[in-house]
Design a protein around this motif. Sequence first.
Motif, PDB file in Angstrom:
ATOM      1  N   ARG A   1       9.565 -12.506  -0.998  1.00  0.00           N
ATOM      2  CA  ARG A   1      10.495 -13.643  -0.961  1.00  0.00           C
ATOM      3  C   ARG A   1      10.806 -14.050   0.475  1.00  0.00           C
ATOM      4  N   THR A   2      11.046 -13.076   1.335  1.00  0.00           N
ATOM      5  CA  THR A   2      11.338 -13.426   2.725  1.00  0.00           C
ATOM      6  C   THR A   2      10.100 -13.985   3.413  1.00  0.00           C
ATOM      7  N   TRP A   3       8.918 -13.491   3.041  1.00  0.00           N
ATOM      8  CA  TRP A   3       7.668 -14.014   3.590  1.00  0.00           C
ATOM      9  C   TRP A   3       7.531 -15.492   3.216  1.00  0.00           C
ATOM     10  N   ALA A   4       7.801 -15.811   1.951  1.00  0.00           N
ATOM     11  CA  ALA A   4       7.713 -17.195   1.486  1.00  0.00           C
ATOM     12  C   ALA A   4       8.715 -18.091   2.210  1.00  0.00           C
ATOM     13  N   ALA A   5       9.832 -17.514   2.628  1.00  0.00           N
ATOM     14  CA  ALA A   5      10.852 -18.272   3.347  1.00  0.00           C
ATOM     15  C   ALA A   5      10.544 -18.373   4.844  1.00  0.00           C
ATOM     16  N   GLY A   6       9.469 -17.741   5.287  1.00  0.00           N
ATOM     17  CA  GLY A   6       9.061 -17.853   6.679  1.00  0.00           C
ATOM     18  C   GLY A   6       9.296 -16.620   7.536  1.00  0.00           C
ATOM     19  N   ASP A   7       9.938 -15.596   6.980  1.00  0.00           N
ATOM     20  CA  ASP A   7      10.195 -14.365   7.739  1.00  0.00           C
ATOM     21  C   ASP A   7       9.161 -13.318   7.332  1.00  0.00           C
ATOM     22  N   THR A   8       8.194 -13.085   8.195  1.00  0.00           N
ATOM     23  CA  THR A   8       7.106 -12.164   7.863  1.00  0.00           C
ATOM     24  C   THR A   8       7.393 -10.714   8.258  1.00  0.00           C
ATOM     25  N   LYS A   9       8.510 -10.458   8.919  1.00  0.00           N
ATOM     26  CA  LYS A   9       8.779  -9.112   9.440  1.00  0.00           C
ATOM     27  C   LYS A   9       8.750  -8.020   8.353  1.00  0.00           C
ATOM     28  N   PRO A  10       9.461  -8.169   7.213  1.00  0.00           N
ATOM     29  CA  PRO A  10       9.407  -7.104   6.194  1.00  0.00           C
ATOM     30  C   PRO A  10       7.992  -6.881   5.652  1.00  0.00           C
ATOM     31  N   GLY A  11       7.246  -7.960   5.478  1.00  0.00           N
ATOM     32  CA  GLY A  11       5.875  -7.831   4.987  1.00  0.00           C
ATOM     33  C   GLY A  11       4.977  -7.119   5.976  1.00  0.00           C
ATOM     34  N   LEU A  12       5.161  -7.406   7.245  1.00  0.00           N
ATOM     35  CA  LEU A  12       4.358  -6.737   8.275  1.00  0.00           C
ATOM     36  C   LEU A  12       4.732  -5.263   8.402  1.00  0.00           C
ATOM     37  N   GLU A  13       5.980  -4.924   8.127  1.00  0.00           N
ATOM     38  CA  GLU A  13       6.387  -3.511   8.113  1.00  0.00           C
ATOM     39  C   GLU A  13       5.672  -2.767   6.983  1.00  0.00           C
ATOM     40  N   ILE A  14       5.539  -3.416   5.836  1.00  0.00           N
ATOM     41  CA  ILE A  14       4.782  -2.819   4.728  1.00  0.00           C
ATOM     42  C   ILE A  14       3.333  -2.623   5.162  1.00  0.00           C
ATOM     43  N   TRP A  15       2.762  -3.639   5.786  1.00  0.00           N
ATOM     44  CA  TRP A  15       1.380  -3.572   6.272  1.00  0.00           C
ATOM     45  C   TRP A  15       1.188  -2.376   7.203  1.00  0.00           C
ATOM     46  N   ARG A  16       2.138  -2.184   8.126  1.00  0.00           N
ATOM     47  CA  ARG A  16       2.049  -1.054   9.067  1.00  0.00           C
ATOM     48  C   ARG A  16       2.173   0.281   8.336  1.00  0.00           C
ATOM     49  N   GLY A  17       3.039   0.331   7.347  1.00  0.00           N
ATOM     50  CA  GLY A  17       3.191   1.566   6.564  1.00  0.00           C
ATOM     51  C   GLY A  17       1.922   1.921   5.822  1.00  0.00           C
ATOM     52  N   LEU A  18       1.280   0.914   5.232  1.00  0.00           N
ATOM     53  CA  LEU A  18       0.016   1.162   4.533  1.00  0.00           C
ATOM     54  C   LEU A  18      -1.076   1.593   5.510  1.00  0.00           C
ATOM     55  N   ALA A  19      -1.076   1.010   6.687  1.00  0.00           N
ATOM     56  CA  ALA A  19      -2.048   1.426   7.709  1.00  0.00           C
ATOM     57  C   ALA A  19      -1.802   2.876   8.109  1.00  0.00           C
ATOM     58  N   ALA A  20      -0.533   3.260   8.206  1.00  0.00           N
ATOM     59  CA  ALA A  20      -0.193   4.623   8.626  1.00  0.00           C
ATOM     60  C   ALA A  20      -0.667   5.671   7.628  1.00  0.00           C
ATOM     61  N   ILE A  21      -0.724   5.319   6.342  1.00  0.00           N
ATOM     62  CA  ILE A  21      -1.194   6.307   5.362  1.00  0.00           C
ATOM     63  C   ILE A  21      -2.693   6.188   5.096  1.00  0.00           C
ATOM     64  N   GLY A  22      -3.367   5.286   5.823  1.00  0.00           N
ATOM     65  CA  GLY A  22      -4.823   5.240   5.773  1.00  0.00           C
ATOM     66  C   GLY A  22      -5.445   4.193   4.872  1.00  0.00           C
ATOM     67  N   MET A  23      -4.665   3.284   4.336  1.00  0.00           N
ATOM     68  CA  MET A  23      -5.239   2.303   3.423  1.00  0.00           C
ATOM     69  C   MET A  23      -6.270   1.413   4.093  1.00  0.00           C
ATOM     70  N   HIS A  24      -6.066   1.087   5.343  1.00  0.00           N
ATOM     71  CA  HIS A  24      -6.973   0.175   6.026  1.00  0.00           C
ATOM     72  C   HIS A  24      -8.333   0.811   6.331  1.00  0.00           C
ATOM     73  N   SER A  25      -8.427   2.098   6.245  1.00  0.00           N
ATOM     74  CA  SER A  25      -9.704   2.760   6.517  1.00  0.00           C
ATOM     75  C   SER A  25     -10.546   2.934   5.253  1.00  0.00           C
ATOM     76  N   LEU A  26     -10.083   2.431   4.128  1.00  0.00           N
ATOM     77  CA  LEU A  26     -10.807   2.587   2.865  1.00  0.00           C
ATOM     78  C   LEU A  26     -11.942   1.595   2.705  1.00  0.00           C
ATOM     79  N   ALA A  27     -11.831   0.447   3.347  1.00  0.00           N
ATOM     80  CA  ALA A  27     -12.806  -0.626   3.161  1.00  0.00           C
ATOM     81  C   ALA A  27     -14.214  -0.138   3.462  1.00  0.00           C
ATOM     82  N   GLY A  28     -15.123  -0.444   2.564  1.00  0.00           N
ATOM     83  CA  GLY A  28     -16.517  -0.087   2.761  1.00  0.00           C
ATOM     84  C   GLY A  28     -16.917   1.202   2.091  1.00  0.00           C
ATOM     85  N   GLU A  29     -16.387   2.329   2.526  1.00  0.00           N
ATOM     86  CA  GLU A  29     -16.842   3.622   2.024  1.00  0.00           C
ATOM     87  C   GLU A  29     -16.093   4.137   0.800  1.00  0.00           C
ATOM     88  N   TYR A  30     -14.908   3.619   0.536  1.00  0.00           N
ATOM     89  CA  TYR A  30     -14.082   4.155  -0.546  1.00  0.00           C
ATOM     90  C   TYR A  30     -13.614   3.042  -1.480  1.00  0.00           C
TER      91      TYR A  30
END
Length: 87
Positions: free
Chosen positions: A30-59
């Motif tokens: 909802r905040t992303w749709a309203a123009g505030d991307t900060k909470p969404g980017l925090e989620i993105w960073r959290g997912l990166a921290a647990i390794g989600m971004h390294s799954l592409a291709g091999e997993y």
Amino acid sequence: MRFALTTEQREFRDAVDALLRDADGIAAARTWAAGDTKPGLEIWRGLAAIGMHSLAGEYPVELCAALERVGYHAAPGPYPESLAVAT
């Protein structure tokens, strides 16, 4: 052929689920749709921290299980485009 997730795959999916549940993806969307991307980017960073971004291709199975939870929690951001399609 085995269609069930392994123990490790279920544990990773559950870690993604817990992170997104705690982050309140719907409120972030909802905040992303309203123009505030900060909470969404925090989620993105959290997912990166647990390794989600390294799954592409091999997993692909792990990526699919993780993206399903991203969709369930309505987390904002370009997840499919940058993690699944880009590979």
